[in-house]
Write a protein that holds these residues in place. Structure first.
Motif, PDB file in Angstrom:
ATOM      1  N   TYR A 141      -3.224   9.829  11.805  1.00  0.00           N
ATOM      2  CA  TYR A 141      -4.216  10.263  10.812  1.00  0.00           C
ATOM      3  C   TYR A 141      -5.056  11.466  11.268  1.00  0.00           C
ATOM      4  O   TYR A 141      -5.257  12.400  10.474  1.00  0.00           O
TER       5      TYR A 141
ATOM      6  N   SER B 217      -6.495   5.972   7.429  1.00  0.00           N
ATOM      7  CA  SER B 217      -7.209   6.124   8.699  1.00  0.00           C
ATOM      8  C   SER B 217      -6.763   5.107   9.747  1.00  0.00           C
ATOM      9  O   SER B 217      -7.062   5.270  10.933  1.00  0.00           O
ATOM     10  N   THR B 218      -6.025   4.071   9.337  1.00  0.00           N
ATOM     11  CA  THR B 218      -5.515   3.094  10.297  1.00  0.00           C
ATOM     12  C   THR B 218      -4.268   3.612  11.016  1.00  0.00           C
ATOM     13  O   THR B 218      -3.833   3.018  11.996  1.00  0.00           O
TER      14      THR B 218
ATOM     15  N   HIS C 101      -7.945   7.172   1.819  1.00  0.00           N
ATOM     16  CA  HIS C 101      -8.279   7.644   3.165  1.00  0.00           C
ATOM     17  C   HIS C 101      -8.628   6.473   4.095  1.00  0.00           C
ATOM     18  O   HIS C 101      -8.294   6.511   5.277  1.00  0.00           O
ATOM     19  N   SER C 102      -9.260   5.462   3.551  1.00  0.00           N
ATOM     20  CA  SER C 102      -9.579   4.277   4.344  1.00  0.00           C
ATOM     21  C   SER C 102      -8.300   3.624   4.862  1.00  0.00           C
ATOM     22  O   SER C 102      -8.218   3.236   6.035  1.00  0.00           O
ATOM     23  N   LYS C 103      -7.302   3.522   4.005  1.00  0.00           N
ATOM     24  CA  LYS C 103      -6.017   2.937   4.401  1.00  0.00           C
ATOM     25  C   LYS C 103      -5.292   3.847   5.390  1.00  0.00           C
ATOM     26  O   LYS C 103      -4.769   3.378   6.406  1.00  0.00           O
TER      27      LYS C 103
ATOM     28  N   ASP D 280       0.837  -1.206   0.000  1.00  0.00           N
ATOM     29  CA  ASP D 280       0.000   0.000   0.000  1.00  0.00           C
ATOM     30  C   ASP D 280       0.871   1.256   0.000  1.00  0.00           C
ATOM     31  O   ASP D 280       0.583   2.218  -0.705  1.00  0.00           O
TER      32      ASP D 280
ATOM     33  N   SER E 136      -9.413   7.983  -4.052  1.00  0.00           N
ATOM     34  CA  SER E 136      -9.112   8.759  -2.838  1.00  0.00           C
ATOM     35  C   SER E 136      -9.858   8.221  -1.614  1.00  0.00           C
ATOM     36  O   SER E 136      -9.353   8.295  -0.493  1.00  0.00           O
ATOM     37  N   GLU E 137     -11.040   7.640  -1.803  1.00  0.00           N
ATOM     38  CA  GLU E 137     -11.772   7.053  -0.682  1.00  0.00           C
ATOM     39  C   GLU E 137     -11.006   5.854  -0.116  1.00  0.00           C
ATOM     40  O   GLU E 137     -10.854   5.716   1.104  1.00  0.00           O
ATOM     41  N   ASP E 138     -10.498   5.007  -0.997  1.00  0.00           N
ATOM     42  CA  ASP E 138      -9.684   3.865  -0.587  1.00  0.00           C
ATOM     43  C   ASP E 138      -8.410   4.342   0.108  1.00  0.00           C
ATOM     44  O   ASP E 138      -7.984   3.777   1.109  1.00  0.00           O
TER      45      ASP E 138
ATOM     46  N   ALA F 243      -3.678   2.824  -4.322  1.00  0.00           N
ATOM     47  CA  ALA F 243      -5.069   2.727  -3.891  1.00  0.00           C
ATOM     48  C   ALA F 243      -5.956   2.774  -5.132  1.00  0.00           C
ATOM     49  O   ALA F 243      -5.513   3.194  -6.209  1.00  0.00           O
TER      50      ALA F 243
END
Length: 90
Positions: free
Chosen positions: A72, A67-68, A63-65, A37, A59-61, A56
């Motif tokens: 963040y 956010s872990t 941010h999802s990554k 990633d 952009s949604e994917d 990714a």
């Protein structure tokens, strides 16, 4: 999968919190690098943030990554979609 260059500025992260979260931040980054990633990371000289290359779907994917990561909530993120320049043999 698409490649993205991120300019990440850390905002509102005091030194005590930074040091408390750092071990877990480093663990998660290492895991994301091993999964493919995160492609590259470059720490800014003033330690205010990083430049990062990530893979990714969108952009949604992305941010999802991201956010872990423990940092963040303190990240201001500029996302730049990129492509790899092909080398031309002359």
């Amino acid at each position: 999968m698409k490649k993205f260059m991120l300019n990440i500025q850390l905002d509102g992260l005091d030194n005590e919190t930074r040091m408390k979260l750092l071990p877990r931040e480093q663990e998660v980054v290492k895991e994301m690098e091993q999964q493919g990633d995160i492609v590259d990371t470059f720490i800014k000289l003033d330690m205010s943030g990083i430049f990062m290359t990530m893979m990714a779907t969108d952009s949604e994917d992305l941010h999802s990554k991201l956010s872990t990561l423990p940092y963040y909530p303190y990240m201001k993120i500029e996302i730049i979609p990129i492509r790899v320049a092909n080398s031309i043999n002359q």
